[in-house]
Design an enzyme around this catalytic site. Structure first.
Site, PDB file in Angstrom:
ATOM      1  N   ARG A   1       1.616   1.647   0.103  1.00  0.00           N
ATOM      2  CA  ARG A   1       0.351   2.429  -0.483  1.00  0.00           C
ATOM      3  C   ARG A   1      -0.500   2.865   0.503  1.00  0.00           C
ATOM      4  O   ARG A   1      -1.588   3.407   0.132  1.00  0.00           O
ATOM      5  CB  ARG A   1      -0.243   1.377  -1.433  1.00  0.00           C
ATOM      6  CG  ARG A   1       0.403   0.757  -2.508  1.00  0.00           C
ATOM      7  CD  ARG A   1      -0.399   0.415  -4.095  1.00  0.00           C
ATOM      8  NE  ARG A   1       0.007  -0.581  -4.537  1.00  0.00           N
ATOM      9  CZ  ARG A   1      -0.360  -1.250  -5.447  1.00  0.00           C
ATOM     10  NH1 ARG A   1      -1.724  -1.235  -5.556  1.00  0.00           N
ATOM     11  NH2 ARG A   1       0.106  -2.241  -5.767  1.00  0.00           N
TER      12      ARG A   1
ATOM     13  N   LYS B   1      12.383  -6.956 -10.935  1.00  0.00           N
ATOM     14  CA  LYS B   1      11.045  -7.222 -10.819  1.00  0.00           C
ATOM     15  C   LYS B   1      10.565  -7.109 -12.301  1.00  0.00           C
ATOM     16  O   LYS B   1      10.791  -5.866 -12.957  1.00  0.00           O
ATOM     17  CB  LYS B   1      10.276  -6.265 -10.012  1.00  0.00           C
ATOM     18  CG  LYS B   1       8.787  -6.176 -10.193  1.00  0.00           C
ATOM     19  CD  LYS B   1       8.021  -5.503  -9.148  1.00  0.00           C
ATOM     20  CE  LYS B   1       6.578  -5.389  -9.099  1.00  0.00           C
ATOM     21  NZ  LYS B   1       6.043  -5.160  -7.776  1.00  0.00           N
TER      22      LYS B   1
ATOM     23  N   GLU C   1       5.911  -8.924   0.646  1.00  0.00           N
ATOM     24  CA  GLU C   1       6.167  -7.558   0.243  1.00  0.00           C
ATOM     25  C   GLU C   1       5.036  -6.784   0.785  1.00  0.00           C
ATOM     26  O   GLU C   1       3.984  -6.945   0.422  1.00  0.00           O
ATOM     27  CB  GLU C   1       6.350  -7.657  -1.212  1.00  0.00           C
ATOM     28  CG  GLU C   1       6.493  -6.272  -1.717  1.00  0.00           C
ATOM     29  CD  GLU C   1       6.657  -6.288  -3.299  1.00  0.00           C
ATOM     30  OE1 GLU C   1       6.932  -7.156  -4.071  1.00  0.00           O
ATOM     31  OE2 GLU C   1       6.289  -5.466  -4.061  1.00  0.00           O
TER      32      GLU C   1
HETATM   33  O1  LIG Z   1       2.903  -1.632  -5.651  1.00  0.00           O
HETATM   34  C1  LIG Z   1       3.722  -2.176  -6.301  1.00  0.00           C
HETATM   35  O2  LIG Z   1       5.025  -1.785  -6.195  1.00  0.00           O
HETATM   36  C2  LIG Z   1       3.640  -3.000  -7.507  1.00  0.00           C
HETATM   37  O3  LIG Z   1       4.593  -3.116  -8.303  1.00  0.00           O
HETATM   38  C3  LIG Z   1       2.268  -3.461  -8.116  1.00  0.00           C
HETATM   39  C4  LIG Z   1       1.891  -4.820  -7.535  1.00  0.00           C
HETATM   40  O4  LIG Z   1       3.099  -5.725  -7.865  1.00  0.00           O
HETATM   41  C5  LIG Z   1       0.779  -5.294  -8.108  1.00  0.00           C
HETATM   42  O5  LIG Z   1      -0.236  -4.462  -7.702  1.00  0.00           O
HETATM   43  C6  LIG Z   1       0.525  -6.859  -8.215  1.00  0.00           C
HETATM   44  O6  LIG Z   1      -1.008  -6.896  -8.168  1.00  0.00           O
HETATM   45  P1  LIG Z   1      -1.591  -8.236  -8.574  1.00  0.00           P
HETATM   46  O7  LIG Z   1      -1.668  -7.972 -10.112  1.00  0.00           O
HETATM   47  O8  LIG Z   1      -3.193  -7.903  -8.141  1.00  0.00           O
HETATM   48  O9  LIG Z   1      -1.302  -9.339  -8.111  1.00  0.00           O
END
Ligand SMILES: O=C(O)C(=O)C[C@H](O)[C@H](O)COP(=O)(O)O
Length: 205
Positions: free
Chosen positions: A41, A125, A37
């Site tokens: 961003r 999700k 994925e």
């Molecule tokens: O950008 C998106 O659509 C999101 O939903 C955010 C990501 O799922 C999180 O940034 C996961 O980040 P970690 O917590 O570091 O594994």
């Protein structure tokens, strides 16, 4: 076979330099994690998706951080094979349904889950997994809403992933721990492949 069942872990990646996209995807696939994925961003995210789709045929490449109908259109145009959103709005879900590609809409509460289930959407999700209640919360949702399955993401690491994967309503987990910024900055794809191999093994436990 659905997105939730292709691999135990979905690497969530933030790509700042488009030149890293293909070697990064190759390392993850070589480690045993083909579902990737790329979050929308960064300025080069759509280019990264396009390159991976064109040059890494064994990867199942998708777009994350899909927030608007315009994001849906741009992601599909770039070649995204699936879409993931952090949350949902009615217009976003409409666009995802119309996109023709698989998608995981984001939900974090029982009400949000029920709203999506009402539309026949039962693969979601769960975000942000840790802060929203983690394993205990998902376990509680499985009682009244057993037909909905999740990819929890947010705050999950190699050490905590097995507790999520042990739940009957979890198909896979997502996380950024597979692609540390330092490894990307230095081009240490061997390290990324090792992290992927370690995570892929969770599917055999
Ligand atoms: O950008 C998106 O659509 C999101 O939903 C955010 C990501 O799922 C999180 O940034 C996961 O980040 P970690 O917590 O570091 O594994």
């Amino acid at each position: 076979m659905t997105i939730l069942d292709l691999a135990p872990v979905v690497p969530v990646v933030v790509i700042d330099d488009v030149e890293t996209a293909v070697p990064l995807a190759r390392a993850l696939v070589a480690g045993g994690l083909p579902v990737i994925e790329v979050t929308l961003r960064t300025a080069c995210a759509l280019d990264a998706i396009e390159r991976i789709a064109a040059e890494v045929p064994d990867a199942v490449i998708g777009a994350g951080t899909v927030r608007t109908p315009a994001d849906v259109a741009a992601s599909v145009k770039a070649g995204a094979g699936f879409l993931v959103s952090p949350g949902t709005t009615p217009s976003l879900v409409d666009a995802m349904v119309d996109s023709g590609v698989p998608f995981l809409p984001g939900a974090a509460t029982a009400s949000e889950v029920l709203a999506l289930a009402e539309r026949g959407l039962t693969e979601l999700k769960f975000f942000p997994a840790g802060p929203a209640g983690g394993v205990a919360y998902l376990k509680a949702l499985a009682g009244p809403i057993p037909e909905v399955r999740f990819c929890p993401t947010g705050g999950i690491r190699l050490e905590t992933a097995p507790d999520y994967l042990a739940l009957p309503n979890v198909g896979c987990v997502g996380g950024t721990w597979l692609t540390p910024a330092a490894a990307l900055a230095t081009g240490d794809y061997a390290h990324i492949q090792n992290l992927a191999t370690e995570a892929a093994a969770l599917g055999r436990s």
